[in-house]
Motif scaffolding. Structure first.
Motif, mmCIF file in Angstrom:
data_model
loop_
_atom_site.group_PDB
_atom_site.id
_atom_site.type_symbol
_atom_site.label_atom_id
_atom_site.label_comp_id
_atom_site.label_asym_id
_atom_site.label_seq_id
_atom_site.Cartn_x
_atom_site.Cartn_y
_atom_site.Cartn_z
ATOM 1 N N PRO A 88 0.903 -1.134 -0.015
ATOM 2 C CA PRO A 88 0.032 0.244 0.164
ATOM 3 C C PRO A 88 0.885 1.481 0.113
ATOM 4 O O PRO A 88 2.072 1.114 0.367
ATOM 5 N N ALA A 97 1.286 5.805 4.831
ATOM 6 C CA ALA A 97 0.259 6.760 5.174
ATOM 7 C C ALA A 97 0.616 8.168 5.136
ATOM 8 O O ALA A 97 0.202 9.063 5.357
ATOM 9 N N ARG A 118 -4.895 1.766 0.071
ATOM 10 C CA ARG A 118 -4.272 1.318 1.441
ATOM 11 C C ARG A 118 -4.387 -0.398 1.320
ATOM 12 O O ARG A 118 -4.138 -1.203 2.332
#
Length: 266
Positions: free
Chosen positions: A128, A131, A195
Motif C-alpha cells: 500500500p 500513510a 491502502r
C-alpha cells in the motif's frame, strides 16, 4: 484557449478540437494540455468527436484558488460539462480516472464514462501507499523542493530507480517541477483507495452512466486487479483489456476502443 469559471470563481482553461458529440479528457498527475497524453489522444478522436482538453486547477493556464478539495475539481469538470451542453462522454486516465469516477457520481450531465487504470490498490498484490506519503510530498513542496516532491512521487508509483536518478538532466524535468505543487491534489483524490483494501461496495453505486474500465495487458497484476474491481463495482460497466499496453497507453490503440464505446446508443 478558452476559459470557464468554476463555482468558486477559478478560471479553468480548455481547448476544443474536432466536430461531433462532446468528449472531455481528464489528465492524471503532472499532466496538462501542453504536456501529457491528452493532446495526442485528442488528435486521434477529433474526427468523430468535439474533444475538450483542459488544464486541471493549478496547472497550465488554469487558476488555483485555495483551499484544495476534490469537490472543487468536480465542480471544475461540471463547468466544462455545462459548457459542452451536457450529455457528454468523459475519459479519465490514472488519477484522472479517479477524478472522473468522482465526477460521474455527482454530475448528471456525464452520459458515458471511460476510465483507464485508476490506481487503486485493492489487495496485497503490491504494498500500500505509506500513510505519510502525501504529507512528505506536501512538506517538500512547501519548502520549495519541487524536484524532491516529484522524485518521491515517481518512486512510489514504481518508476525505475535509474530513471528517477537521471530524470533531472532531461528537458521534461522542468515541466514536471512546474506542476509538482498539484501532486497532493491527485493523492487526495486517491486517498483511502490505495491502502490495500477492497473497494467499498457502495463507492460507485450512484454512477448510472454506462462505463468502460480499461487496462493494459502488460500492466502489473495489482493494476489488473484494480481495474477489474472498478468494473465489478460500477452498476453498468464492462472491462476491456488492451493487448500490449501498459500504464503509458498509446493513443492509436486506445482511440478506437473509446470511439466504439462513446458511439454506442445507451
Amino acid at each position: 484557449m478558452r476559459t470557464v469559471t468554476s463555482r468558486d470563481g477559478t478560471a479553468i482553461a480548455y481547448s476544443t478540437s474536432g466536430t461531433g458529440p462532446a468528449v472531455i479528457l481528464v489528465d492524471g498527475a503532472l499532466c496538462h494540455r501542453a504536456f501529457g497524453p491528452s493532446g495526442p489522444l485528442a488528435e486521434q478522436l477529433k474526427t468523430a468527436f468535439t474533444v475538450y482538453t483542459y488544464d486541471r486547477r493549478g496547472r497550465g493556464e488554469s487558476g488555483n484558488t485555495p483551499p484544495y478539495a476534490v469537490e472543487r475539481e468536480v465542480e471544475d469538470l461540471e463547468a466544462l460539462v455545462e459548457e459542452a451542453g451536457g450529455g457528454v462522454s468523459v475519459y479519465g486516465t490514472s488519477s484522472g480516472a479517479g477524478l472522473a469516477l468522482e465526477a460521474a457520481a455527482r454530475i448528471p450531465g456525464i452520459a458515458r464514462l471511460a476510465v483507464y487504470e485508476p490506481p487503486f490498490i485493492v489487495d496485497d498484490s503490491r504494498p500500500p501507499v505509506p500513510a505519510d506519503h502525501a504529507a512528505r510530498i506536501e512538506a517538500a513542496v512547501a519548502a520549495g523542493r519541487r524536484g524532491e516532491a516529484v522524485k518521491l512521487f515517481m518512486r512510489q508509483v514504481g518508476a525505475p530507480a535509474v530513471m528517477v536518478a537521471v530524470m533531472s538532466v532531461f528537458p521534461v524535468w522542468s515541466k514536471l517541477k512546474a506542476v509538482a505543487h498539484t501532486l497532493p491534489y491527485d493523492l487526495t483524490i486517491m486517498a483511502g483507495g490505495q491502502r490495500g483494501h477492497a473497494l467499498p461496495a457502495e463507492k460507485f453505486a450512484s454512477i448510472k452512466a454506462p462505463a468502460l474500465a480499461a487496462v493494459g495487458g502488460e500492466s502489473p497484476q495489482w493494476m489488473q486487479n484494480s481495474v477489474r474491481a472498478v468494473a465489478a463495482a460500477l452498476p453498468d460497466a464492462r472491462l476491456r483489456v488492451l493487448p500490449g499496453q501498459n500504464h503509458m497507453v498509446k493513443p492509436r490503440p486506445l482511440a478506437p476502443v473509446l470511439t466504439e464505446f462513446f458511439r454506442e446508443k445507451s
